[in-house]
Enzyme design. Structure first.
Site, PDB file in Angstrom:
ATOM      1  N   ASP A 118       0.821  -1.213   0.000  1.00  0.00           N
ATOM      2  CA  ASP A 118       0.000   0.000   0.000  1.00  0.00           C
ATOM      3  C   ASP A 118       0.852   1.259   0.000  1.00  0.00           C
ATOM      4  OD1 ASP A 118       0.786  -0.712   2.663  1.00  0.00           O
ATOM      5  OD2 ASP A 118      -0.632   0.772   3.441  1.00  0.00           O
ATOM      6  N   GLU A 182       0.222  -1.149   5.663  1.00  0.00           N
ATOM      7  CA  GLU A 182       1.270  -0.643   6.543  1.00  0.00           C
ATOM      8  C   GLU A 182       1.102   0.847   6.812  1.00  0.00           C
ATOM      9  OE1 GLU A 182       5.140   1.271   7.587  1.00  0.00           O
ATOM     10  OE2 GLU A 182       3.862   1.579   5.821  1.00  0.00           O
TER      11      GLU A 182
END
Length: 477
Positions: A118, A182
């Site tokens: 991400d 994350e």
């Protein structure tokens, strides 16, 4: 007589400091593995395509476009077909990627390599190239996630794909895990889910390697060598909401103080003060490592922290990055009050972000904040808290294996442990290994690292090659 005695004490201390500096070994002896170089041109093309997948994560997962993560998974499956045969299809989360590559030595504990899929969002207008275009120009690949941290995911899979294409196995079993959130603390669908999967499978690791420090250029004035900083711990994370209330009203007939005024003054006071500086275990290890490998002046200063500590803390306090290594930082980041210019808000709030040193407790920080604010009308509420990580050893087989691979691929670099200022997925795996390290195998200066989460994030073609070479060397050494 007194002056003579003081002079004698000073000379004795200088003599002890000099002897300690001279007696320390210059550096640890590392057996460098053979460097395995892979042509990275294909990696550049895959990374460009990966950047074009808008894998932006959100705290509210319903706002996340999970189709973009599916696009990225499909891209990796097509680009790394041999790796795909070793993927773990279920149990580790629908938008994470996990692989297991069996090694030659089945008795040795496996190693876990991690990264995240991400990215944070980006505003197109400010960028030289659109943030999700994956443009390659002037020796750089531009785009959100190019450095943080799709380069690691792509480089890791490139290394294994190359090894498998030669019909070989890694030196020992490797697991690879890429989480999907994350940037939202990894506690929703990503690394926490992966860690739970490994725990259920009773899998433990010789060490875990996640994103982190880089091979830094001009990190400390006076060091001509590049410094490869390997994170052995992370600071804690805390968001504290400040709030105050008063009677609402029209701005034409104000009464003071307003709620906004109280909160603003509290934020200002926090900015004007700093928490006490400390030398924690990771920073002491960094000083010792750099002292052994630096010029004599640094050896004298760093290897005698028992007496030079006040000087070190004063010097570190003058630089924002070094200052964050020696103290818990407290900074206001958001404020909210009235939604109209002519209305006095009944309530005002501000958000303060805190990054805690290892050993610093939530209670200590809140007590310090209340004392500095000095206004009982301003209330403090902890919105989010994650304690500092455990501190991993900066010596032993695991760290030496990592350090020797770094020096093989970055031959002019000095390797040192250090304290990570930001947060990573790595801490989610603390129950699975006592050796958690954070390192991104690229060479950068501070200005380049500063593009992370900022405008015109990019990665050089040279660094893409270095990352691929590092992982290829690591998995076969």
């Amino acid at each position: 007589m007194v002056l003579s005695l003081l002079a004698g004490i000073v000379l004795l201390l200088l003599l002890i400091m000099t002897v300690r500096a001279l007696m320390q070994d210059q550096s640890r002896t590392l057996v460098r593995p053979k460097v395995r170089t892979i042509e990275a041109q294909g990696t550049i093309a895959v990374l460009s395509s990966a950047v074009q997948c808008k894998t932006i994560s959100h705290l509210d997962s319903t706002q996340t476009d999970w189709n973009e993560f599916t696009r990225l998974k499909d891209l990796f499956a097509q680009s790394f077909p041999l790796c795909e045969t070793f993927s773990i299809a279920s149990g580790a989360g629908p938008y994470n990627l996990v692989y297991c590559f069996p090694g030659e030595d089945q008795q040795a504990l496996p190693i876990l390599l991690t990264a995240h899929l991400d990215v944070v969002g980006a505003q197109d207008q400010a960028w030289t190239h659109p943030p999700f275009s994956g443009t390659v120009e002037g020796g750089y690949l531009y785009g959100r996630g190019s450095f943080d941290c799709k380069i690691q995911a792509v480089a890791i899979l490139t290394a294994f794909e190359s090894l498998l294409s030669e019909g070989k196995k890694p030196s020992r079993t490797f697991y690879v895990a890429f989480g999907c959130d994350e940037e939202c603390n990894g506690s929703l669908e990503g690394a926490s889910t992966i860690a739970s999967y490994f725990e259920k499978q009773n899998v433990h690791f010789a060490y875990v390697l996640d994103e982190g420090g880089v091979v830094s250029q001009r990190y400390i004035k006076g060091f001509e060598q590049d410094i490869a900083v390997v994170g052995v711990a992370e600071k804690g994370y805390m968001d504290v909401q400040l709030s105050a209330q008063c009677s609402a009203g029209h701005s034409s007939t104000p009464s003071f103080p307003t709620a906004l005024g109280r909160v603003g003054r509290a934020a200002y006071r926090l900015e004007r003060k700093s928490m006490p500086a400390k030398l924690t275990a990771p920073v002491k290890a960094m000083l010792e490592s750099l002292g052994r490998q630096g010029v004599f002046a640094y050896r004298l200063l760093f290897l005698n922290a028992w007496i030079t500590k006040p000087i070190l803390l004063w010097v570190f306090s003058k630089n924002p990055t070094l200052n964050a290594l020696v103290r818990t930082t407290v900074v206001p980041t958001m404020i909210e009050a009235s939604d109209k210019s002519n209305v006095i808000a009944e309530q005002a709030t501000a958000m303060v972000n805190v990054r805690l040193l290892p050993t610093q407790t939530q209670e200590e920080v809140l007590g310090w904040m209340k004392k500095v604010i000095g206004d009982p009308a301003v209330k403090l509420k902890v919105v989010r808290f994650t304690p500092a990580s455990e501190v991993s050893p900066a010596e032993g087989e695991a760290f030496s294996h990592l350090a020797s691979t770094i020096t093989a691929c970055f031959r002019d670099a000095v390797v040192t442990p250090y304290l990570m200022l930001g947060a990573t997925d790595a801490r989610k795996y603390q129950n699975l290994s006592n050796h958690i390290y954070r390192f991104t195998p690229v060479r950068m200066d501070k200005s380049e690292v500063g593009r992370m989460h900022g405008v015109d994030e990019r990665i050089s073609e040279e660094n893409i090659q270095l990352a691929v070479t590092f992982y290829a060397t690591l998995v076969q050494s």
